[in-house]
Motif scaffolding. Structure first.
Motif, PDB file in Angstrom:
ATOM      1  N   SER A 273      72.524  66.356  12.341  1.00 19.91           N
ATOM      2  CA  SER A 273      73.841  66.973  12.549  1.00 19.91           C
ATOM      3  C   SER A 273      74.958  66.198  11.853  1.00 19.91           C
ATOM      4  O   SER A 273      76.134  66.398  12.155  1.00 19.91           O
ATOM      5  N   HIS A 274      74.607  65.317  10.923  1.00 17.85           N
ATOM      6  CA  HIS A 274      75.611  64.510  10.225  1.00 17.85           C
ATOM      7  C   HIS A 274      75.606  64.816   8.730  1.00 17.85           C
ATOM      8  O   HIS A 274      74.539  64.955   8.120  1.00 17.85           O
ATOM      9  N   ASP A 275      76.814  64.916   8.186  1.00 21.72           N
ATOM     10  CA  ASP A 275      76.935  65.075   6.732  1.00 21.72           C
ATOM     11  C   ASP A 275      76.502  63.776   6.047  1.00 21.72           C
ATOM     12  O   ASP A 275      76.532  62.702   6.648  1.00 21.72           O
ATOM     13  N   GLY A 276      76.129  63.889   4.781  1.00 19.37           N
ATOM     14  CA  GLY A 276      75.740  62.695   4.048  1.00 19.37           C
ATOM     15  C   GLY A 276      75.894  62.863   2.549  1.00 19.37           C
ATOM     16  O   GLY A 276      75.851  63.984   2.024  1.00 19.37           O
ATOM     17  N   GLU A 277      76.087  61.738   1.879  1.00 25.89           N
ATOM     18  CA  GLU A 277      76.259  61.743   0.422  1.00 25.89           C
ATOM     19  C   GLU A 277      75.134  60.939  -0.221  1.00 25.89           C
ATOM     20  O   GLU A 277      74.779  59.852   0.230  1.00 25.89           O
ATOM     21  N   ILE A 278      74.580  61.466  -1.305  1.00 22.13           N
ATOM     22  CA  ILE A 278      73.548  60.773  -2.082  1.00 22.13           C
ATOM     23  C   ILE A 278      74.004  60.768  -3.528  1.00 22.13           C
ATOM     24  O   ILE A 278      74.442  61.802  -4.060  1.00 22.13           O
ATOM     25  N   ARG A 279      73.880  59.621  -4.175  1.00 19.90           N
ATOM     26  CA  ARG A 279      74.391  59.464  -5.543  1.00 19.90           C
ATOM     27  C   ARG A 279      73.237  59.162  -6.513  1.00 19.90           C
ATOM     28  O   ARG A 279      72.433  58.253  -6.279  1.00 19.90           O
ATOM     29  N   ILE A 280      73.190  59.944  -7.594  1.00 15.68           N
ATOM     30  CA  ILE A 280      72.225  59.721  -8.687  1.00 15.68           C
ATOM     31  C   ILE A 280      72.978  59.116  -9.866  1.00 15.68           C
ATOM     32  O   ILE A 280      74.039  59.625 -10.259  1.00 15.68           O
ATOM     33  N   SER A 281      72.452  58.047 -10.426  1.00 10.81           N
ATOM     34  CA  SER A 281      73.070  57.482 -11.630  1.00 10.81           C
ATOM     35  C   SER A 281      71.985  57.176 -12.657  1.00 10.81           C
ATOM     36  O   SER A 281      70.850  56.831 -12.305  1.00 10.81           O
ATOM     37  N   LEU A 282      72.345  57.348 -13.914  1.00 10.60           N
ATOM     38  CA  LEU A 282      71.439  57.010 -15.020  1.00 10.60           C
ATOM     39  C   LEU A 282      72.251  56.278 -16.080  1.00 10.60           C
ATOM     40  O   LEU A 282      73.259  56.799 -16.560  1.00 10.60           O
ATOM     41  N   ARG A 283      71.801  55.075 -16.430  1.00 11.43           N
ATOM     42  CA  ARG A 283      72.522  54.223 -17.369  1.00 11.43           C
ATOM     43  C   ARG A 283      71.561  53.615 -18.378  1.00 11.43           C
ATOM     44  O   ARG A 283      70.376  53.430 -18.102  1.00 11.43           O
TER      45      ARG A 283
END
Length: 357
Positions: A273-283
């Motif tokens: 029941s909680h919002d969440g953020e996931i981050r993808i990075s490519l360098r």
């Protein structure tokens, strides 16, 4: 070799030199047409396809250089041999710069026509080689275009077939009551979608060897956000990707790994029941080393380090890492917090030619 009975246009205002040229070159196997001025010669070249044109420099009204310029302006300009005086290297150089294929120094006697015929032989042979090369290059371009079109069609059909398989899996999942089995099919559907995205990008661009990673991972992030978000909890997946194009097989591997990590984070990092953020990075770590990371701000990994769920995703990542000789690492984003988050990182070395800016 020169064309059989090559047709030559000889332009010279000297009537005697024209007659001599017609007899001498005729004896050497050429069909010769004559023009008494530059303007007349250009008019004749407009309506007759000559194999070669010889132009004298000194002519009243329109000299050889002006005639050469007019000939070069024709839609189909034949090769041109320029005829100059004995001490006029400057003029010869100017003629060559203006597009003449060769030059011959004019003199009185049979030697001049021998030199002229020899120049004709060489110029006609070079022209024939140029035409043959142009034909081969044109055939190669046409063949390449057909192969590219065929490859795009293959990728298009593969993408359609993958879409059909995804639909079958989705229909099957709706008939299964067991939550674990249904989830396994849904994950399978997303894995297929990850590969299908690559094929869709291959047939919708002119580049069938490389995948634009910012576009690809950006689209993957949008799909995963929509897949994992619910009416009570949103999953915001953000892609921060350095613009680059990567060889197709490496792009598929990176997409599959990103898909597994993001799916795990969407399921396990935050409460239902909680919002969440996931981050993808490519360098790019250097010229050929890539770093793909997936980071969340959730509950963190289990203290014993065991994988949640069936562990299939973890085994898949390990297999892809072994195949591509890549190093995988996991860690907490901030171990001092109640929600330490998880950082998953893979460093993959590319071979020359597998990465483009």
């Amino acid at each position: 070799m020169r064309p059989a009975l090559a047709h030559i246009l000889y332009i010279d205002d000297d009537d005697g030199m024209r007659r001599l040229a017609a007899r001498a070159l005729g004896r050497k196997g050429y069909e010769v047409s004559l023009a008494a001025s530059g303007g007349e010669g250009v008019d004749m070249a407009k309506v007759t396809a000559f194999d070669l044109v010889a132009v004298d420099h000194y002519m009243p009204g329109q000299d050889g250089l002006a005639t050469l310029e007019a000939l070069r302006a024709l839609r189909e300009c034949p090769p041109v041999v320029y005829v100059t005086g004995s001490e006029e290297s400057r003029i010869a150089v100017a003629a060559l710069k203006s597009g003449a294929d060769d030059y011959v120094v004019k003199s009185v006697g049979e030697d001049f026509f021998d030199l002229l015929a020899s120049s004709f032989e060489q110029v006609l042979e070079r022209a024939q080689l140029r035409r043959a090369r142009a034909e081969v290059e044109s055939e190669l371009r046409a063949t390449n275009a057909r192969l590219e079109a065929l490859l795009k069609e293959v990728n298009h059909r593969v993408a359609n077939n993958l879409q059909m398989v995804m639909s079958f899996v989705a229909l099957q999942s709706k008939t299964i009551a067991d939550p674990a089995a249904r989830e396994a099919l849904q994950k399978t559907q997303q894995r297929i979608a990850t590969v299908a995205q690559v094929n869709r990008r291959l047939y919708t661009t002119d580049d069938v060897e490389y995948v634009a990673m910012d576009d690809y991972l950006g689209g993957l992030a949008e799909d995963l956000s929509a897949t994992w978000s619910t009416g009570v909890a949103a999953r915001r997946v953000i892609a921060d990707v350095e613009p680059m194009r990567v060889a197709t097989d490496k792009a598929v591997a990176l997409g599959m790994i990103a898909n597994e990590w993001v799916s795990n984070a969407c399921k396990y990092a935050y409460g239902d029941s909680h919002d969440g953020e996931i981050r993808i990075s490519l360098r790019r770590a250097d010229e050929t080393l890539l770093e793909l990371a997936v980071v969340d701000d959730g509950a963190g990994m289990p203290s014993d380090g065991t994988a949640r769920g069936t562990g299939l995703g973890t085994r898949l990542i390990e297999a892809l890492a072994r195949t591509h000789k890549a190093a995988v690492s996991y860690g907490a984003v901030d171990a001092s917090r109640d929600m330490p988050g998880t950082s998953a990182l893979i460093r993959i070395q590319l071979r020359p030619g597998e990465l483009k800016a």
